[in-house]
Scaffold this motif. Structure first.
Motif, mmCIF file in Angstrom:
data_model
loop_
_atom_site.group_PDB
_atom_site.id
_atom_site.type_symbol
_atom_site.label_atom_id
_atom_site.label_comp_id
_atom_site.label_asym_id
_atom_site.label_seq_id
_atom_site.Cartn_x
_atom_site.Cartn_y
_atom_site.Cartn_z
ATOM 1 N N ALA A 188 31.757 25.077 28.619
ATOM 2 C CA ALA A 188 31.889 26.365 28.628
ATOM 3 C C ALA A 188 30.694 26.635 28.365
ATOM 4 O O ALA A 188 29.379 27.804 28.214
ATOM 5 C CB ALA A 188 32.645 27.310 28.319
ATOM 6 N N TRP A 189 30.620 26.492 26.690
ATOM 7 C CA TRP A 189 28.591 26.744 26.440
ATOM 8 C C TRP A 189 27.407 25.981 27.097
ATOM 9 O O TRP A 189 26.583 26.652 27.046
ATOM 10 C CB TRP A 189 29.160 26.274 24.611
ATOM 11 N N ILE A 190 27.703 24.581 27.367
ATOM 12 C CA ILE A 190 27.054 24.349 28.019
ATOM 13 C C ILE A 190 26.232 24.940 28.889
ATOM 14 O O ILE A 190 25.644 25.104 29.261
ATOM 15 C CB ILE A 190 27.503 22.618 27.906
ATOM 16 N N ARG A 191 27.558 25.819 30.268
ATOM 17 C CA ARG A 191 27.417 26.330 31.066
ATOM 18 C C ARG A 191 26.544 27.356 30.931
ATOM 19 O O ARG A 191 25.519 28.046 31.744
ATOM 20 C CB ARG A 191 28.426 25.999 31.300
ATOM 21 N N GLY A 192 26.770 28.037 30.322
ATOM 22 C CA GLY A 192 26.502 29.423 29.843
ATOM 23 C C GLY A 192 24.942 29.279 28.992
ATOM 24 O O GLY A 192 23.974 29.862 29.701
ATOM 25 N N GLN A 193 24.609 28.479 27.971
ATOM 26 C CA GLN A 193 23.753 27.991 27.521
ATOM 27 C C GLN A 193 22.411 26.953 28.972
ATOM 28 O O GLN A 193 21.266 27.934 29.222
ATOM 29 C CB GLN A 193 22.773 26.862 26.636
ATOM 30 N N GLY A 194 23.524 26.623 30.052
ATOM 31 C CA GLY A 194 22.081 26.273 30.620
ATOM 32 C C GLY A 194 21.606 27.296 31.892
ATOM 33 O O GLY A 194 20.451 27.785 32.801
ATOM 34 N N LYS A 195 22.808 28.166 31.838
ATOM 35 C CA LYS A 195 22.951 29.573 32.768
ATOM 36 C C LYS A 195 21.551 30.575 32.391
ATOM 37 O O LYS A 195 20.460 30.633 32.748
ATOM 38 C CB LYS A 195 23.807 30.301 32.846
ATOM 39 N N GLU A 196 20.966 30.246 30.761
ATOM 40 C CA GLU A 196 20.371 31.181 29.628
ATOM 41 C C GLU A 196 19.049 30.445 30.103
ATOM 42 O O GLU A 196 17.687 31.226 30.391
ATOM 43 C CB GLU A 196 20.847 31.241 28.325
ATOM 44 N N THR A 197 18.732 29.308 30.754
ATOM 45 C CA THR A 197 17.902 28.559 30.333
ATOM 46 C C THR A 197 17.256 28.606 31.827
ATOM 47 O O THR A 197 16.261 28.674 32.128
ATOM 48 C CB THR A 197 17.852 26.738 30.336
ATOM 49 N N LEU A 198 17.696 28.748 32.857
ATOM 50 C CA LEU A 198 17.778 28.727 33.933
ATOM 51 C C LEU A 198 17.415 30.000 34.309
ATOM 52 O O LEU A 198 16.268 30.481 34.390
ATOM 53 C CB LEU A 198 18.414 28.207 34.882
ATOM 54 N N ASP A 199 17.663 31.046 33.137
ATOM 55 C CA ASP A 199 17.882 32.028 33.794
ATOM 56 C C ASP A 199 15.666 32.620 33.257
ATOM 57 O O ASP A 199 14.526 33.749 34.075
ATOM 58 C CB ASP A 199 17.885 33.789 33.196
ATOM 59 N N SER A 200 15.647 32.149 32.422
ATOM 60 C CA SER A 200 13.883 32.218 31.354
ATOM 61 C C SER A 200 13.435 31.180 32.279
ATOM 62 O O SER A 200 11.919 31.585 32.268
ATOM 63 C CB SER A 200 14.210 31.290 29.427
ATOM 64 N N LEU A 201 13.880 30.379 32.672
ATOM 65 C CA LEU A 201 12.572 29.305 33.447
ATOM 66 C C LEU A 201 11.670 30.611 35.100
ATOM 67 O O LEU A 201 10.842 30.030 35.359
ATOM 68 C CB LEU A 201 13.276 28.179 33.935
ATOM 69 N N ARG A 202 12.900 31.018 35.111
ATOM 70 C CA ARG A 202 13.242 31.798 37.091
ATOM 71 C C ARG A 202 11.637 32.716 36.351
ATOM 72 O O ARG A 202 10.968 33.263 37.046
ATOM 73 C CB ARG A 202 14.464 32.421 37.076
ATOM 74 N N LEU A 203 12.713 33.480 35.220
ATOM 75 C CA LEU A 203 11.265 34.835 34.094
ATOM 76 C C LEU A 203 10.156 33.945 34.616
ATOM 77 O O LEU A 203 8.811 34.983 34.736
ATOM 78 C CB LEU A 203 11.621 35.478 33.372
ATOM 79 N N ILE A 204 9.632 32.908 34.020
ATOM 80 C CA ILE A 204 7.993 32.536 33.737
ATOM 81 C C ILE A 204 7.827 32.254 35.283
ATOM 82 O O ILE A 204 6.894 32.510 35.004
ATOM 83 C CB ILE A 204 7.761 31.099 32.789
ATOM 84 N N VAL A 205 8.137 31.513 36.252
ATOM 85 C CA VAL A 205 7.843 30.903 37.203
ATOM 86 C C VAL A 205 7.397 31.990 38.090
ATOM 87 O O VAL A 205 6.895 31.958 38.799
ATOM 88 C CB VAL A 205 9.043 30.166 37.957
ATOM 89 N N GLY A 206 8.499 32.320 37.718
ATOM 90 C CA GLY A 206 8.129 34.331 38.830
ATOM 91 C C GLY A 206 7.036 35.384 38.211
ATOM 92 O O GLY A 206 6.898 35.713 39.748
ATOM 93 N N VAL A 207 6.461 34.860 38.015
ATOM 94 C CA VAL A 207 5.440 35.211 37.225
ATOM 95 C C VAL A 207 4.618 34.355 38.133
ATOM 96 O O VAL A 207 3.175 35.092 38.673
ATOM 97 C CB VAL A 207 4.857 35.537 35.640
ATOM 98 N N LEU A 208 4.900 33.487 37.449
ATOM 99 C CA LEU A 208 2.990 32.852 38.341
ATOM 100 C C LEU A 208 3.193 32.705 39.999
ATOM 101 O O LEU A 208 2.363 32.272 40.860
ATOM 102 C CB LEU A 208 3.838 31.006 38.054
ATOM 103 N N ARG A 209 4.799 33.286 40.715
ATOM 104 C CA ARG A 209 4.998 32.727 42.128
ATOM 105 C C ARG A 209 4.939 34.565 42.479
ATOM 106 O O ARG A 209 4.229 34.829 44.249
ATOM 107 C CB ARG A 209 6.028 32.554 43.033
ATOM 108 N N GLU A 210 4.875 35.038 42.165
ATOM 109 C CA GLU A 210 5.566 37.132 42.704
ATOM 110 C C GLU A 210 4.668 37.883 42.126
ATOM 111 O O GLU A 210 3.875 37.709 41.551
ATOM 112 C CB GLU A 210 6.713 37.760 42.067
#
Length: 446
Positions: free
Chosen positions: A264-286
């Motif tokens: 469960a912790w891994i799942r939550g940490q993975g979701k947090e990682t994806l959110d952080s990566l989407r934030l950075i990639v979104g700056v590049l794409r949008e």
């Protein structure tokens, strides 16, 4: 520096002149060299001069009641047409071209009727060419020296024919100034404008190259910044995921409940990682929008260190956080740099010294703020000379985006980064930022 007297020069480098429309047309017709192009011009001037002589002999002489003998007419026609031949040298040997034109003009004056002043197109072209190719002062000297030659020839011819030399000399003086000197002034003005246009063109091209280079440098810097952000986020979160996944693998048979909690912790940490990566990639794409402020959230800073330490402790790391001095507000970019350096330091300690205790200290002094992260050697490794050498050799193995990224962040905010092995065989990271003024107090002593 721009210069327009003589050949165009920009910062000591001659500017190649841009080909005129006439030269471009002659090039398309097959005349690719200057002598060939000037030869075509000489031929055209000869034909025009011959046509003007026909008009002179048929209409002007009769209207002015002047008579020209057959032999005299032939000599005048030959001399006037031959005056165009030196134009073949007008751009390769301009002074020689002018000298030959002036010499032929003396012959034209000698065979012309006393009351007739014959001036040809070659005189104007030769004077104009001198003005375009030579500096202004030199062009005036050369063309000015050609004027007295015609005046003297007219005076001598008038005396030989028994007429007064004053009027012919005055006529040829005015004609010489108009055909030689004024033509040179016009040529100089045209050449100056051409050189100025060429310099503007060169400067515009230079500015475009500089702008392209600046744009490329900005793009490279932004890519480097994004790469640092991606590395910091991925390295911190993924290293924690790897550690927790290893713990789950050991507990899956012996302690299923703990393994479930770990997943469960891994799942939550993975979701947090994806959110952080989407934030950075979104700056590049949008493209930024006025109504969409999702990407304008401030980056984490020193206030977020408690959460960072808490996450590390959840992974089983032993981390001690110490704050000293009166906390003060930092610039957002400096605040984020301190957080990212702390995050990278914890990730490196987890990777290179798993299980080693880490002490993190944030110190606010009167004139500086510093962050120190120190970890001891990994458990089971005695602080011998070999371990110190191993720790020192970690510098080369860590020279990816880790230490390089921390160094770039420190340089960006004007801070000093010091990294290296400790005497006990551990590792120390020290980031120090000078404070040039007294910031606003954001809290009491902690």
């Amino acid at each position: 520096m721009l210069t327009t007297d003589g050949p165009a020069v920009y910062d000591g480098v001659p500017v190649p002149p841009r080909a005129s429309r006439l030269d471009s047309l002659l090039t398309r017709l097959g005349a690719t060299t200057r002598p060939a192009q000037d030869a075509l011009l000489a031929a055209a001037v000869t034909l025009v001069t011959a046509g003007l002589l026909v008009v002179l002999f048929q209409y002007v002489l009769e209207a002015e009641d002047l008579t020209v003998g057959p032999a005299q007419g032939v000599l005048l026609a030959v001399a006037t047409c031959a005056q165009a031949l030196p134009l073949v040298l007008r751009r390769t040997r301009p002074v020689l071209c002018l000298g030959l034109v002036v010499a032929v003009q003396v012959l034209v004056i000698a065979v012309s009727p006393p009351d007739l002043s014959v001036g040809g197109i070659p005189q104007v072209i030769a004077g104009y060419t001198i003005g375009t190719l030579l500096p202004a002062r030199q062009a005036l000297v050369v063309t000015g020296a050609a004027v007295p030659v015609g005046v003297l020839a007219a005076a001598v011819a008038a005396l030989a024919s028994g007429n007064g030399p004053l009027l012919p000399a005055a006529n040829h003086l005015a004609a010489g100034i108009g055909t030689y000197v004024l033509s040179a002034l016009v040529g100089g003005a045209v050449a100056t404008r051409r050189r100025y246009v060429d310099l503007l063109r060169l400067r515009a091209e230079e500015l475009m190259r500089t702008q392209r280079a600046t744009t490329q440098a900005a793009i490279f810097a932004e890519r480097s910044r994004m790469a640092r952000e991606l590395h910091d986020v991925a390295a911190h979160h993924l290293s924690g995921l790897v550690v927790q996944a290893a713990a789950v693998a050991r507990q899956i048979d012996s302690d299923p409940e703990a393994a479930k909690a770990g997943t469960a912790w891994i799942r939550g940490q993975g979701k947090e990682t994806l959110d952080s990566l989407r934030l950075i990639v979104g700056v590049l794409r949008e493209r930024p929008s006025i109504d969409d402020d999702g990407h304008d959230a401030p980056p984490p800073g020193l206030d977020a260190l408690d959460g960072l330490v808490g996450t590390a402790r959840t992974l089983g790391d032993t981390v001690e956080l110490v704050r000293e001095g009166r906390a003060r507000a930092l610039a957002p970019i400096a605040d984020a740099a301190f957080y990212r350096v702390a995050q990278e330091s914890l990730s490196n300690a987890r990777q290179h010294a798993p299980g080693a205790p880490v002490r993190m200290a944030v110190r606010f002094a009167e004139r500086e703020v510093s962050l120190e992260v120190v970890n001891t050697p990994a458990p089971g490794r005695a602080p011998t000379d070999s371990t110190r050498q191993d720790s020192t050799r970690q510098v080369s193995t860590r020279q990816g985006m880790g230490l390089i990224g921390m160094g770039e962040r420190a340089h960006l905010v004007g801070a000093t980064l010091t990294t290296g092995a400790t005497p006990s065989g551990g590792w120390r990271v020290l980031l120090t930022l000078p404070l040039h003024h007294e910031p606003t107090n954001t809290g009491g002593q902690e």
